[in-house]
Design an enzyme around this catalytic site. Structure first.
Site: not given
Ligand code: MN
Length: 742
Positions: A90-91
């Site tokens: 996700e990051d």
């Protein structure tokens, strides 16, 4: 760029936490190889480098805390590893494929599940949809570890929510209350649920939160003193009776108190039910002994003694409950249970689940029992790793949860298709649906939707539903709408045929249809018990009445003898007039099909399935339209065969006796493939190399996907198979299907 000093500080902080984590895991899994956890830590350290949380802490603290919470749940190495990596995709720039290569399929699958759920924008869902979202999230989590990581992730985020902007706080707290706390509740994880609710409550409704808090604070001293006194008395009595047990006295959680106030419609000032005592014993028999001691000491409230040990709740909750009245007149509840019963209520499945959530269906009950069993097994099996690995959750097996491109949830039955989805959106969207994109890719209309799919329906004005859709449409609504459309339009066709038949008949006797008045049509209609002239025409079209007999009753008496005076053509099938009309309307080309023992019957290939030579076929005698020949696999066959007496044996004629066989039958094929240069040409080449005449070829493209529809003349089933096999071999072709309808 972080300074060297900052980097050192980061390392010291995270290394300390990582050591804590390892120590915790080792304590309950002494024999496990912890190398994957170490590797995941280093991997995260590398990829989250330089990232910080809003709190100013290094980002890595978050995955470390999540992994620690998972260790506190005593989960396996795979879950801890995935927990450390849960935000990597996700990051950071990391991909699922990389996780797969580095940590294996299981870890990658779990991380992917967590990432998928993180991407759902719950804020766009209305409150009424919360239950559906919960169900959907559960349906999407096909591995229980995905749920647990997501809950741990949320818990740590809630604990550090104060660092975020007020808008983000609202959004995340609301989502926690609407989605995550109920999921924890449903899974019986009382402790996590309680903490999530209390954390969220203060952000979502600070006024109520402070009211409850103030009310409790103002009574806290008094309450705690009271509890301490009662606790002391109980502990003394336990010693006197030589019973080993521990006593927990507590003030109930804010959010649960507030909910109770809401339910009972009482104001904060009237809170008295904030005190709770729990006695946790070593054995079941001790539970009853303790109950006796309590009742000996304080007067029980009649009707409030509950024995959930002898008769456990349906969700397997076990405890003894009693309410007693203190010397000062305070009523307070005491729960008595063993250590094991206690653990189940706190961490296992749903202790208070049933009476707080209202009645549940038998099916929910089964799922709950099943899930509880799972938790039970997990506790029994020391090395739960292999067990968890094979565990799949399917809490809502009969539904799928899909999205419109705007994020609205559409719930459909299991195995529903884009057609079902289209009709749920709007009837007209259903009727004019020609295709669909699922998660951006074009799929076949019979594609089975999966939870989490985002569906975009492609429509074309003027397009119509097909009877074939009934073969795969699953929802009641879609099936009804399709059937309704087919009925209405079949009727329109019947009216049209009826009108043509009667006009043709009238021309034969040189009667102009316009000389027949509406009044006459109406009269004959009602004589036949029909409401209007269209019904009469439809009845002729369906073959219920012959056109000639109706015509005879329509024309004025002075012309009637003309009708009967001429040499009348024979009625029904075989009649030249009728045959030509039928041929024109239905498009018949059927000399290749023989009706056994009846060479003179009019035969036509049913349009709904367009059977080709070699296919198994069924004949069906229509009313006045000859014999319809269907493919045996056609869904209509089942419906039509309600009248077995109208079945008739048909077979394919010999090749030599069928002049049209060279030409073959037009068959429509759909090729689902990649959209790349040269694709169309390659498909066309494969088909024409098989000595096939292509009548039409059409391609629809969307980004990297394409659907190519081809109408080609096919001699027989073998010929078709050859072509389909050939086309399937072309690189980039995903599927080839024959479309029954042209
Ligand atoms: Mn996270």
């Amino acid at each position: 760029m972080a300074t060297l000093r900052q980097q050192i500080a980061t390392n010291v902080l995270t290394v300390t936490r990582f050591r804590d984590l390892l120590r915790k895991v080792r304590a309950y899994r002494p024999d496990d190889d912890l190398a994957p956890i170490k590797k995941a830590y280093e991997f995260s350290l590398e990829h989250h480098k330089g990232q910080a949380r809003e709190s100013g802490e290094p980002y890595l603290v978050h995955p470390l805390q999540v992994a620690t919470l998972l260790a506190e749940m005593r989960l396996d190495t795979t879950a801890i590893t995935a927990g450390l990596l849960h935000d990597a995709v996700e990051d950071t720039s990391v991909t699922i494929d990389e996780i797969n290569t580095e940590f294996g399929e299981q870890v990658a699958h779990i991380v992917e599940g967590v990432t998928k759920i993180s991407k759902i924008d719950f804020a766009s869902s209305e409150e009424a949809q919360a239950e559906n979202v919960r169900k959907m999230v559960l349906a999407m989590m096909d591995d229980i570890r995905v749920v647990l990581i997501k809950l741990a992730d949320r818990l740590h985020n809630m604990r550090t929510l104060k660092f975020l902007s007020p808008e983000r706080q609202q959004k995340i707290a609301r989502e926690t209350l609407d989605i995550y706390a109920p999921i924890a509740h449903r899974l019986g994880m009382g402790k996590i649920r309680g903490e999530l609710e209390d954390l969220a409550f203060q952000y979502v409704d600070p006024i109520s939160y402070n009211q409850v808090k103030d009310a409790i604070e103002s009574r806290r001293k008094e309450g705690e003193a009271f509890l301490a006194e009662v606790q002391g008395t109980i502990e003394q009595k336990l010693r006197e009776n030589k019973i080993q047990a521990r006593v927990e006295a507590r003030i109930k959680r804010f959010y649960s108190i507030w909910q109770k106030l809401q339910r009972q419609r009482i104001s904060v000032d009237q809170i008295y039910d904030m005190l709770a005592l729990r006695i946790i014993t070593q054995s079941e028999s001790d539970c009853y002994a303790v109950l006796g001691i309590i009742h000996n000491q304080w007067r029980p409230v009649p009707g409030r003694i509950k024995d959930f040990i002898a008769i456990p709740r349906n969700n397997f909750y076990k405890s003894l409950h009693t309410t007693v009245i203190s010397e000062k007149g305070h009523a307070f509840e005491v729960q008595i249970r063993t250590e094991e019963m206690h653990k189940m209520a706190e961490e296992g499945i749903a202790a208070h689940w049933k009476y707080k959530d209202g009645p549940v269906s038998a099916r929910d009950e089964q799922r709950l029992a099943w899930l509880r069993q799972v938790v039970e097994w997990q506790r029994d099996i020391k090395n739960s790793g292999e067990f968890l690995a094979t565990l799949k959750i399917d809490l809502y097996p009969e539904e799928v949860y899909t999205f419109t491109p705007k994020g609205k949830i559409v719930i459909l039955p299991r195995d529903a298709t884009p057609v079902d989805f289209a009709y749920t959106v709007h009837t007209e969207v259903g009727h004019t649906c020609i295709g669909a994109k699922v998660n951006g890719r074009i799929v076949a209309l019979r594609y089975k939707l999966r939870s989490g799919d985002i569906i975009e329906i492609l429509t074309q004005p003027g397009h119509h539903p097909s009877r074939d859709w009934l073969q795969f449409a699953k929802s009641q609504r879609a099936r009804q709408k399709i059937k309704h459309w087919l009925n209405v339009h079949q009727r329109e066709r019947a009216i049209e045929i009826g009108r043509k038949l009667i006009e043709k008949e009238a021309r034969k006797y040189r009667i102009a249809m316009k000389t027949i008045s509406d009044t006459e049509l109406m009269r004959v209609s009602s004589e036949n018990g029909l409401a209007k002239p269209d019904d009469l025409l439809a009845a002729i079209g369906y073959g219920k009445f012959s056109a000639r007999s109706i015509l005879a009753r329509l024309v004025p008496p002075d012309e009637a003898h003309t009708v009967s005076g001429q040499n009348p053509p024979p009625e029904d099938g075989g009649s030249n007039g009728l045959t030509s009309v039928v041929r024109r309307v239905f498009g018949s080309d059927t000399s290749a099909i023989k009706v056994k023992d009846h060479d003179d019957l009019l035969v036509y290939r049913a349009r709904c399935c367009n059977p080709i030579r070699g296919e198994e076929i069924e004949g069906y005698v229509t009313r006045g339209k000859g014999v319809a020949v269907h493919s045996r696999s056609c869904s209509n066959v089942v419906n039509l065969m309600f009248e077995p007496e109208r079945r008739i044996a048909v077979e394919w004629g010999r090749d030599a006796a069928t002049p049209n066989w060279q030409a073959g039958y037009p068959v429509k094929l759909a090729v689902y493939c990649d959209n790349r240069p040269g694709m169309l040409k390659q498909i066309a080449t494969v088909i024409s190399d098989a000595n096939t005449n292509i009548r039409n070829i059409e391609a629809k493209t969307a980004e990297d996907q394409a659907t190519v529809e081809i109408i080609a003349d096919i001699a027989d089933l073998k010929h078709l198979d050859r072509i389909v096999t050939g086309v399937r071999k072309i690189p980039g072709v995903r599927d080839v299907r024959r479309l029954q309808k042209l």
